[in-house]
Design a protein around this motif. Structure first.
Motif, PDB file in Angstrom:
ATOM      1  N   ASP A   1      36.056  32.624  38.841  1.00 48.61           N
ATOM      2  CA  ASP A   1      37.493  32.621  39.098  1.00 48.61           C
ATOM      3  C   ASP A   1      38.047  31.224  38.841  1.00 48.61           C
ATOM      4  OD1 ASP A   1      40.063  33.110  39.846  1.00 48.61           O
ATOM      5  OD2 ASP A   1      39.642  33.466  41.960  1.00 48.61           O
TER       6      ASP A   1
ATOM      7  N   SER B   1      42.749  37.093  39.198  1.00 46.39           N
ATOM      8  CA  SER B   1      41.830  36.782  40.297  1.00 46.39           C
ATOM      9  C   SER B   1      41.669  37.979  41.225  1.00 46.39           C
ATOM     10  CB  SER B   1      42.332  35.567  41.087  1.00 46.39           C
ATOM     11  OG  SER B   1      42.277  34.403  40.280  1.00 46.39           O
TER      12      SER B   1
ATOM     13  N   VAL C   1      37.585  34.476  34.618  1.00 48.12           N
ATOM     14  CA  VAL C   1      39.016  34.221  34.617  1.00 48.12           C
ATOM     15  C   VAL C   1      39.194  32.737  34.310  1.00 48.12           C
ATOM     16  CG1 VAL C   1      41.100  34.095  36.027  1.00 48.12           C
ATOM     17  CG2 VAL C   1      39.572  36.062  36.245  1.00 48.12           C
TER      18      VAL C   1
ATOM     19  N   ARG D   1      38.123  39.742  42.313  1.00 47.35           N
ATOM     20  CA  ARG D   1      37.829  39.736  43.745  1.00 47.35           C
ATOM     21  C   ARG D   1      37.624  41.156  44.264  1.00 47.35           C
ATOM     22  NH1 ARG D   1      38.860  35.078  46.704  1.00 47.35           N
ATOM     23  NH2 ARG D   1      39.513  36.277  48.523  1.00 47.35           N
TER      24      ARG D   1
END
Length: 264
Positions: free
Chosen positions: A185, A65, A216, A69
């Motif tokens: 995510d 993550s 992800v 990000r």
């Protein structure tokens, strides 16, 4: 890995060879990230091609993550380079804004505004950021709701929708900004099992449309069906990269083998 470094060379070549059209869309070079004394990313190198779908998997705390990000500056990387569609991510606000305009993000939690209808949630950013007229924004939003198969929910509030419907609305909201890249995510981790398929179906439709995507997820069925490459991460670094069939049936690294034996 082999003593002569062949394993390392293979990993590097597979991580840096863009799929899709072959044109690099997302480039990460030596990306590192710390949270205090904890190093979350340890020199990550990865190139994602235009129209390619890359699934990132790995155990909790592996940096998955954090990696995505950093791509749209929800987290600031400490070392290395990140380039999205030719724009390098820097401290210059104009670069950050340019990349965010190109990049849609869908989170574990849906992050819809509870006091706005689904239609208003979707049209908010196009009207405020891209200055679209209300009528044009609403027509576009309805087309997106048709695309994610929930047009009948347009005038309801998020609390009136199921989790799967809310996540599909969140996908429509991200698409409303006409991004060239979509980042996911763990989009199904907060959903009941019966709602997961409807979200994955929507994501597979995006894959078929040629959207560049990094996902992800622990949904290995989706990875097998939709990914061009699968990236396995552990302890903040990329351990193995391969096409889904090869990685799932013949993983080379012991750490990958252990992880897959626990989830497959």
């Amino acid at each position: 890995m082999d003593k002569d470094g062949q394993g390392s060379q293979t990993l590097t070549s597979k991580a840096l060879q863009p799929g899709g059209s072959g044109k690099p869309m997302i480039e990460l070079e030596g990306v590192e990230k710390w949270f205090g004394d904890f190093q979350a990313l340890t020199g990550v190198d990865l190139v994602v091609g235009e129209r390619e779908t890359v699934v990132v998997c790995g155990p909790s705390g592996s940096g998955k993550s954090t990696l995505i990000r950093c791509i749209n500056r929800l987290e600031e990387h400490d070392r290395g380079r990140i380039v999205v569609d030719g724009t390098e991510l820097s401290d210059d606000l104009r670069d950050i804004q340019a990349i965010r305009r190109e990049t849609g993000m869908v989170f574990q939690s849906f992050n819809l505004f509870p006091h706005l209808t689904i239609l208003d949630n979707i049209t908010l950013a196009p009207r405020q950021v891209r200055h679209k007229p209300r009528k044009e924004a609403e027509e576009s939003a309805m087309r997106l709701l048709e695309r994610v198969r929930i047009p009948e929910q347009a005038h309801k509030y998020p609390g009136q929708l199921s989790g799967g419907q809310q996540q599909r609305a969140a996908i429509a909201r991200a698409l409303a900004m006409e991004p060239r890249v979509m980042l996911f995510d763990e989009p199904t981790s907060a959903l009941d099992p019966e709602m997961i398929k409807e979200v994955l179906d929507t994501m597979e439709e995006l894959v078929a449309s040629g959207m560049t995507m990094i996902c992800v997820t622990h949904e290995m069925g989706f990875a097998r069906a939709a990914a061009d490459r699968v990236v396995f991460m552990s302890d903040g670094g990329i351990v193995e990269v391969d096409d889904p069939d090869e990685l799932f049936t013949n993983p080379k690294e012991e750490r990958t083998q252990l992880f897959l034996s626990q989830i497959l």
